[in-house]
Scaffold this motif. Structure first.
Motif, short mmCIF file in Angstrom:
data_model
loop_
_atom_site.label_atom_id
_atom_site.label_comp_id
_atom_site.label_asym_id
_atom_site.label_seq_id
_atom_site.Cartn_x
_atom_site.Cartn_y
_atom_site.Cartn_z
N GLY A 105 3.34 10.20 -35.39
CA GLY A 105 2.48 11.00 -34.54
C GLY A 105 1.14 11.15 -35.22
N GLU A 106 0.22 11.80 -34.57
CA GLU A 106 -1.07 12.06 -35.21
C GLU A 106 -0.91 13.08 -36.33
N GLY A 130 -1.94 12.99 -30.85
CA GLY A 130 -3.36 13.24 -31.05
C GLY A 130 -4.10 13.62 -29.78
N SER A 131 -3.63 13.15 -28.63
CA SER A 131 -4.31 13.43 -27.37
C SER A 131 -3.31 13.26 -26.23
N GLU A 132 -3.80 13.49 -25.01
CA GLU A 132 -2.93 13.35 -23.84
C GLU A 132 -2.45 11.91 -23.67
N ASN A 133 -3.23 10.95 -24.11
CA ASN A 133 -2.89 9.53 -23.95
C ASN A 133 -1.95 9.03 -25.04
#
Length: 166
Positions: free
Chosen positions: A135-136, A152-155
């Protein structure tokens, strides 16, 4: 002479601070290799720069920069980072007592010694016993055996690969 004395004290502190490592790790020599180091007595901080390698028994940390922070004579945190333009990730591996070897890679690794926590940020990956978590951001509470992953983000999404082979 004073700098040699400070290095000796710092190394002794680290030797005794490896609470989650193999019991025999603290008896092993502490080896640091780097291109340079800055010791700040007032802040209780030592920063090693340039292809840094720290090895003590089963503990191995590799990064472009490693900072060791002390408080009250104890090592409380180790921060391993890679440079922004670096193609590699910071790396930490260790053999805990009665557990499989743990491997961690990320842009930044924050190892909180006394709390037995490892926070990985930026392209984070944690591996143990063939399982892999990415993961981020990955938070790993070594003492409790709890892992918290964030994308890290929605994507982006977290990924977990379990080794089901016995």
């Amino acid at each position: 002479m004073k700098l040699r004395y400070l290095w000796s004290i710092l190394l002794m502190l680290i030797l005794h601070a490896q609470v989650s490592a193999l019991d025999t790790d603290q008896d092993q020599p502490f080896e640091v290799e780097a291109d340079s180091a800055i010791v700040d007595e007032n802040l209780g901080s030592t920063i090693y720069r340039g292809d840094v390698s720290i090895i003590q028994g089963s503990l191995k940390i590799l990064a472009d920069e490693i900072e060791i922070i002390t408080s009250g004579g104890d090592v409380v945190q180790i921060i391993a980072r890679t440079d922004e333009d670096s193609n590699r990730l910071a790396h930490l591996e260790q053999q805990p007592d009665d557990k499989e070897r743990v491997f961690a890679d990320a842009r930044s690794i924050n190892y909180y010694i006394q709390e037995q926590r490892v926070n990985l940020t930026g392209e984070a990956r944690l591996r143990q016993k063939g399982d892999e978590l990415t993961g981020e951001v990955v938070y790993y509470d070594v003492g409790q055996g709890i892992v918290n992953l964030k994308s890290g983000s929605e994507n982006e999404r977290i990924k977990i690969k379990y080794n089901t082979a016995k």
